[in-house]
Design a protein around this motif. Structure first.
Motif, PDB file in Angstrom:
ATOM      1  N   ASN A 286      -4.078  17.478 -12.055  1.00 55.96           N
ATOM      2  CA  ASN A 286      -2.637  17.376 -12.243  1.00 55.96           C
ATOM      3  C   ASN A 286      -2.007  18.693 -12.687  1.00 55.96           C
ATOM      4  OD1 ASN A 286      -1.878  14.430 -11.838  1.00 55.96           O
ATOM      5  ND2 ASN A 286      -3.612  14.220 -13.231  1.00 55.96           N
ATOM      6  N   CYS A 287      -0.687  18.701 -12.693  1.00 57.39           N
ATOM      7  CA  CYS A 287       0.132  19.814 -13.210  1.00 57.39           C
ATOM      8  C   CYS A 287      -0.026  21.106 -12.426  1.00 57.39           C
ATOM      9  CB  CYS A 287      -0.178  20.073 -14.682  1.00 57.39           C
ATOM     10  SG  CYS A 287       0.168  18.673 -15.767  1.00 57.39           S
ATOM     11  N   GLY A 288      -0.568  21.037 -11.220  1.00 58.64           N
ATOM     12  CA  GLY A 288      -0.714  22.237 -10.402  1.00 58.64           C
ATOM     13  C   GLY A 288      -1.984  23.008 -10.641  1.00 58.64           C
ATOM     14  N   PHE A 289      -2.908  22.466 -11.485  1.00 63.93           N
ATOM     15  CA  PHE A 289      -4.097  23.211 -11.893  1.00 63.93           C
ATOM     16  C   PHE A 289      -5.377  22.528 -11.438  1.00 63.93           C
ATOM     17  CE2 PHE A 289      -0.938  23.718 -15.427  1.00 63.93           C
ATOM     18  CZ  PHE A 289      -0.447  24.935 -14.978  1.00 63.93           C
ATOM     19  N   THR A 290      -6.137  23.188 -10.585  1.00 68.30           N
ATOM     20  CA  THR A 290      -7.449  22.698 -10.178  1.00 68.30           C
ATOM     21  C   THR A 290      -8.433  23.859 -10.187  1.00 68.30           C
ATOM     22  OG1 THR A 290      -6.773  22.923  -7.852  1.00 68.30           O
ATOM     23  CG2 THR A 290      -6.654  20.736  -8.818  1.00 68.30           C
ATOM     24  N   LEU A 291      -9.709  23.507 -10.199  1.00 64.76           N
ATOM     25  CA  LEU A 291     -10.771  24.517 -10.228  1.00 64.76           C
ATOM     26  C   LEU A 291     -11.135  24.993  -8.823  1.00 64.76           C
ATOM     27  CD1 LEU A 291     -13.162  22.941 -12.892  1.00 64.76           C
ATOM     28  CD2 LEU A 291     -11.010  24.173 -13.204  1.00 64.76           C
ATOM     29  N   ALA A 292     -10.518  24.415  -7.820  1.00 65.56           N
ATOM     30  CA  ALA A 292     -10.801  24.773  -6.429  1.00 65.56           C
ATOM     31  C   ALA A 292      -9.497  24.664  -5.644  1.00 65.56           C
ATOM     32  CB  ALA A 292     -11.870  23.849  -5.847  1.00 65.56           C
ATOM     33  N   PRO A 293      -9.417  25.404  -4.527  1.00 63.63           N
ATOM     34  CA  PRO A 293     -10.436  26.285  -3.959  1.00 63.63           C
ATOM     35  C   PRO A 293     -10.504  27.645  -4.672  1.00 63.63           C
ATOM     36  CG  PRO A 293      -8.451  26.311  -2.606  1.00 63.63           C
ATOM     37  CD  PRO A 293      -8.214  25.284  -3.663  1.00 63.63           C
ATOM     38  N   LEU A 294     -11.667  28.295  -4.520  1.00 66.73           N
ATOM     39  CA  LEU A 294     -11.891  29.643  -5.036  1.00 66.73           C
ATOM     40  C   LEU A 294     -12.274  30.547  -3.864  1.00 66.73           C
ATOM     41  CD1 LEU A 294     -14.054  28.894  -8.212  1.00 66.73           C
ATOM     42  CD2 LEU A 294     -11.642  29.548  -8.171  1.00 66.73           C
ATOM     43  N   HIS A 295     -11.689  31.718  -3.803  1.00 66.63           N
ATOM     44  CA  HIS A 295     -11.942  32.610  -2.666  1.00 66.63           C
ATOM     45  C   HIS A 295     -13.369  33.159  -2.738  1.00 66.63           C
ATOM     46  CE1 HIS A 295     -11.411  35.653   0.388  1.00 66.63           C
ATOM     47  NE2 HIS A 295     -10.189  35.174   0.637  1.00 66.63           N
ATOM     48  N   PRO A 296     -14.156  33.038  -1.655  1.00 65.30           N
ATOM     49  CA  PRO A 296     -15.562  33.465  -1.691  1.00 65.30           C
ATOM     50  C   PRO A 296     -15.737  34.971  -1.850  1.00 65.30           C
ATOM     51  CG  PRO A 296     -14.928  32.850   0.545  1.00 65.30           C
ATOM     52  CD  PRO A 296     -13.794  32.434  -0.356  1.00 65.30           C
ATOM     53  N   GLU A 297     -14.722  35.744  -1.507  1.00 61.60           N
ATOM     54  CA  GLU A 297     -14.848  37.205  -1.595  1.00 61.60           C
ATOM     55  C   GLU A 297     -14.198  37.782  -2.845  1.00 61.60           C
ATOM     56  OE1 GLU A 297     -13.304  38.792   2.017  1.00 61.60           O
ATOM     57  OE2 GLU A 297     -14.695  37.660   3.298  1.00 61.60           O
ATOM     58  N   ARG A 298     -13.720  36.904  -3.732  1.00 57.22           N
ATOM     59  CA  ARG A 298     -13.116  37.382  -4.984  1.00 57.22           C
ATOM     60  C   ARG A 298     -13.740  36.613  -6.149  1.00 57.22           C
ATOM     61  NH1 ARG A 298      -8.031  37.002  -2.220  1.00 57.22           N
ATOM     62  NH2 ARG A 298      -7.572  35.153  -3.462  1.00 57.22           N
ATOM     63  N   PRO A 299     -14.924  37.002  -6.584  1.00 55.23           N
ATOM     64  CA  PRO A 299     -15.585  36.282  -7.682  1.00 55.23           C
ATOM     65  C   PRO A 299     -14.773  36.297  -8.974  1.00 55.23           C
ATOM     66  CG  PRO A 299     -16.717  38.350  -7.192  1.00 55.23           C
ATOM     67  CD  PRO A 299     -15.752  38.120  -6.081  1.00 55.23           C
TER      68      PRO A 299
ATOM     69  N   ASP B  35     -11.811  35.494  -9.286  1.00 52.73           N
ATOM     70  CA  ASP B  35     -10.863  34.373  -9.319  1.00 52.73           C
ATOM     71  C   ASP B  35     -11.366  33.243 -10.207  1.00 52.73           C
ATOM     72  OD1 ASP B  35      -9.275  35.808  -7.658  1.00 52.73           O
ATOM     73  OD2 ASP B  35      -9.303  34.383  -5.981  1.00 52.73           O
ATOM     74  N   ALA B  36     -12.684  33.073 -10.300  1.00 54.43           N
ATOM     75  CA  ALA B  36     -13.227  32.027 -11.166  1.00 54.43           C
ATOM     76  C   ALA B  36     -12.918  32.339 -12.625  1.00 54.43           C
ATOM     77  CB  ALA B  36     -14.728  31.882 -10.962  1.00 54.43           C
ATOM     78  N   ASP B  37     -13.065  33.606 -12.999  1.00 52.55           N
ATOM     79  CA  ASP B  37     -12.747  33.996 -14.376  1.00 52.55           C
ATOM     80  C   ASP B  37     -11.261  33.826 -14.644  1.00 52.55           C
ATOM     81  OD1 ASP B  37     -13.382  35.357 -16.983  1.00 52.55           O
ATOM     82  OD2 ASP B  37     -11.958  36.804 -16.160  1.00 52.55           O
TER      83      ASP B  37
ATOM     84  N   TYR C  28      -5.748  31.623  -3.841  1.00 54.49           N
ATOM     85  CA  TYR C  28      -6.706  31.804  -2.750  1.00 54.49           C
ATOM     86  C   TYR C  28      -6.094  32.642  -1.619  1.00 54.49           C
ATOM     87  CZ  TYR C  28     -10.385  30.492   0.601  1.00 54.49           C
ATOM     88  OH  TYR C  28     -11.431  30.510   1.486  1.00 54.49           O
ATOM     89  N   VAL C  29      -4.858  32.326  -1.252  1.00 53.04           N
ATOM     90  CA  VAL C  29      -4.222  32.987  -0.106  1.00 53.04           C
ATOM     91  C   VAL C  29      -3.613  34.333  -0.478  1.00 53.04           C
ATOM     92  CG1 VAL C  29      -2.327  32.808   1.564  1.00 53.04           C
ATOM     93  CG2 VAL C  29      -3.789  30.819   1.107  1.00 53.04           C
ATOM     94  N   MET C  30      -2.981  34.409  -1.648  1.00 52.89           N
ATOM     95  CA  MET C  30      -2.187  35.585  -1.988  1.00 52.89           C
ATOM     96  C   MET C  30      -2.872  36.516  -2.978  1.00 52.89           C
ATOM     97  SD  MET C  30       1.511  33.670  -2.366  1.00 52.89           S
ATOM     98  CE  MET C  30       2.413  35.220  -2.602  1.00 52.89           C
ATOM     99  N   GLY C  31      -3.976  36.075  -3.578  1.00 49.91           N
ATOM    100  CA  GLY C  31      -4.639  36.901  -4.570  1.00 49.91           C
ATOM    101  C   GLY C  31      -3.729  37.157  -5.761  1.00 49.91           C
ATOM    102  N   PRO C  32      -3.825  38.328  -6.381  1.00 51.56           N
ATOM    103  CA  PRO C  32      -2.977  38.634  -7.546  1.00 51.56           C
ATOM    104  C   PRO C  32      -1.486  38.559  -7.240  1.00 51.56           C
ATOM    105  CG  PRO C  32      -4.799  40.187  -7.403  1.00 51.56           C
ATOM    106  CD  PRO C  32      -4.819  39.385  -6.130  1.00 51.56           C
ATOM    107  N   ASP C  33      -1.100  38.715  -5.958  1.00 49.73           N
ATOM    108  CA  ASP C  33       0.317  38.636  -5.598  1.00 49.73           C
ATOM    109  C   ASP C  33       0.877  37.227  -5.759  1.00 49.73           C
ATOM    110  OD1 ASP C  33       0.350  41.313  -5.003  1.00 49.73           O
ATOM    111  OD2 ASP C  33       0.060  41.029  -2.842  1.00 49.73           O
ATOM    112  N   ALA C  34       0.010  36.264  -6.017  1.00 53.72           N
ATOM    113  CA  ALA C  34       0.488  34.897  -6.264  1.00 53.72           C
ATOM    114  C   ALA C  34       1.374  34.856  -7.504  1.00 53.72           C
ATOM    115  CB  ALA C  34      -0.691  33.939  -6.441  1.00 53.72           C
ATOM    116  N   ILE C  35       1.166  35.806  -8.413  1.00 54.86           N
ATOM    117  CA  ILE C  35       2.021  35.922  -9.594  1.00 54.86           C
ATOM    118  C   ILE C  35       3.165  36.868  -9.258  1.00 54.86           C
ATOM    119  CG2 ILE C  35       2.140  36.524 -12.035  1.00 54.86           C
ATOM    120  CD1 ILE C  35       0.329  34.139 -11.407  1.00 54.86           C
ATOM    121  N   GLY C  36       4.337  36.310  -9.117  1.00 53.89           N
ATOM    122  CA  GLY C  36       5.525  37.124  -8.867  1.00 53.89           C
ATOM    123  C   GLY C  36       5.941  37.224  -7.416  1.00 53.89           C
TER     124      GLY C  36
END
Length: 598
Positions: free
Chosen positions: A110-123, A125-127, A182-190
């Protein structure tokens, strides 16, 4: 032969129909027999019966085991529509303490927060996800790091990692923040996605839905920040993105939307009402939000918060408000991030290093400014936290605070001749700000409880919002089920037993579209709770250290819960876990059916 027979229980079947005495037989995870007993018929007590002897007027099949339900109520397993057990289920398959309180199905993600998906080429992202969950949902970072495998990439991988290892049934929305990251990487913020990125996000979302995600969860709430203190990813989404994802929800069976906006905690703006209505109508699916706060001191809040429901019906959608049927205490601390940080202006002070924070809080001018802002309209629903004279002192650590635990600040302040907030700061400073503080609720008056009773009758109001699995050392909402029943049976009695059970079982099951769950009926899944109506309740919340890394959380024992069955297997016996893990990961379409907006 039946696997188990529960004899002579008072069955409250979840539909709201009058209770009746019956024997209930379980076979292969389902209710195989439901035989009503004639009024006044004698009850054969199971402990006195040989295992191979058929019960008197019960089904002809003999049962391998018997349970005596005399004097006990048998209800469908409770369904909690708003939890954050996404991570905890990996180290705690029993979803404690929810399962001990009769919960057999939980909705997570809920609330927009899940543990997946995680991008396989950006480890990394899990942290990022772990730090975000620690900040925004109050989860232990150490527990997140040590307790979950973090072995997945796709949403389907995540569901597969849980399959076969839970004691409860669990279904999950897919979080908007994870999709964006997953799609935008760090650009997802902003950032806002370009056309290609939005197409990629939609493809990823469809993959998650096909794997069994229940739908979309998203947040626009100003209180939601990531581990870096930045607004979480979905807060940067515009209406076009939200509506595109909503339309995608409608392309899959058994799905819906969960959305949080800034006004959820107090009062919606006109734009927020419009957004919720448009999202539900675009999907052709129900949208639920969390949480409707009911307080007779703010009578205009309820009609304003139900305005999206009225508008949605006219637009072809349905907007449902979740509300809690109990007052869930939440503790505070001036030393760690808590709800006080969310009051405008308070975060700037409470975010300082502890020595500097103490110095600022001891400054009378700073305290006056903080109190002014906490009591102003801009504080919204957090104004209720500004009554510092009503705070109860919890755990203390310094010798100077010895004997203060359990005392009310106004009494201590009167003894010391101090203003209450200054007195509270003095106590906390003695403990280097580690003091645990418990605000006493300001909405525990008869008028507020009567307003709750009236509001619960609204067709678009649903009980829920426990946040179980989140804010672990701050609040314990999981026991709302047993505490509500105890209230209905022995205290305020705002609703009758049959209605109370329906509100905890069939109502959420029907909103979520659960197939053959939420009622006691032949052929339906045997998710059941057997309880003593004279004892059903929840114990006080206590702090325990049982998370990975010895991290703390609040726990509460169930009282009067004799047994819990999930898919026909007993998981709780007299508040003790049996160790069985018969739960299943509930997937959209297979385990849920489409719920319309009418």
């Amino acid at each position: 032969m039946l696997d188990q027979l529960i004899e002579n229980a008072t069955v409250v079947d979840g539909t709201g129909a009058p209770a009746y005495a019956a024997d209930v037989g379980i076979r292969d995870g389902r209710i195989a027999a439901l035989v009503r007993r004639a009024p006044g018929a004698p009850a054969d007590r199971a402990p006195d019966r040989a295992p191979d002897r058929a019960p008197g007027d019960a089904p002809r099949d003999r049962a391998r085991t018997y349970v005596d339900g005399t004097g006990l109520v048998l209800a469908p397993g409770f369904v909690d529509p708003h939890t954050h057990y996404d991570a905890q289920l990996f180290w705690d398959p029993y979803a404690t303490p929810s399962m001990q309180h009769g919960v057999t199905t939980v909705a997570g993600g809920n609330c927009g927060f899940t543990l997946a998906p995680l991008h396989p080429e950006r480890p990394g992202d899990a942290d990022y996800t772990r730090r975000m969950m620690a900040r925004v949902e109050g989860m232990s970072l150490v527990a997140l790091e040590e307790g979950a495998p973090w072995s997945w990439h796709s949403f389907g991988d995540y569901l597969d990692a849980l399959e076969g290892r839970t004691a409860v049934n669990a279904g999950f929305m897919v979080g908007h923040c994870a999709l964006r990251r997953y799609v935008m990487g760090p650009d997802a913020i902003g950032g806002r996605p370009g056309a290609d990125q939005l197409d990629a996000m939609l493809r990823l979302f469809h993959e998650a839905m096909e794997a069994g995600a229940w739908g979309l969860s998203t947040t626009q709430s100003g209180t939601h920040a990531d581990g870096d203190g930045q607004p979480v990813a979905s807060r940067h989404a515009g209406p076009e993105e939200l509506l595109a994802l909503s339309r995608a929800v409608g392309e899959h069976q058994g799905t819906q939307i969960e959305a949080i906006v800034a006004g959820c905690l107090d009062r919606f703006s006109d734009d927020e009402i419009d957004l919720l209505v448009r999202m539900s109508a675009a999907a052709g699916r129900p949208l639920n939000w969390n949480v409707l706060t009911i307080d007779a001191a703010v009578p205009e809040r309820v009609p304003r918060q139900l305005a999206p429901s009225e508008r949605a019906r006219q637009a072809g959608g349905r907007v449902v408000a979740l509300t809690m049927p109990i007052l869930t205490p939440m503790n505070m601390s001036l030393g760690t991030f808590c709800a006080l940080n969310l009051i405008p202006g308070w975060g700037d002070v409470l975010g300082l290093p502890v020595p500097e924070r103490i110095a600022r809080l001891r400054d009378a001018d700073v305290r006056a400014q903080l109190l002014r802002r906490a009591g102003s309209e801009e504080a919204g629903v957090f104004r209720r936290l500004a009554h510092f004279d009503r705070y109860v002192i919890g755990d203390t650590y310094a010798p100077a605070n010895e004997g203060l635990t359990g005392r009310v600040v106004r009494d201590i302040a009167a003894e010391r001749g101090m203003e209450p907030f200054a007195c509270l700061v003095d106590i906390c400073a003695n403990d280097d700000l580690r003091t645990v503080l418990w605000p006493m609720p300001s909405d525990n008056d008869p008028a507020s409880w009567e307003l709750r009773r009236e509001t619960w009758q609204h067709e678009d109001v649903l009980l829920g919002g426990s946040d179980a699995g989140a804010h672990l050392d701050r609040m314990c909402g999981a026991p709302y089920t047993t505490r509500f029943l105890g209230d209905c049976l022995r205290r305020r009695k705002l609703v009758g037993l049959e209605q109370a059970v329906r509100m905890l079982t069939d109502d959420p099951a029907r909103l979520l579209g659960l197939r053959e769950r939420g009622r006691i009926a032949e052929g339906w899944h045997a998710d059941l709770v057997l309880f003593d109506p004279e004892r059903i309740d929840a114990g006080s919340a206590v702090l325990v250290h049982d998370l990975p890394g010895d991290s703390p959380r609040l726990d509460s024992r169930a009282e009067g819960v004799v047994g819990v069955w999930v898919n026909g297997v007993r998981t709780v016996r007299e508040d003790a876990l049996t160790g069985a893990v018969p739960g299943t990961v509930l997937r959209s379409g297979r385990d849920t059916e489409t719920v319309g907006t009418r």
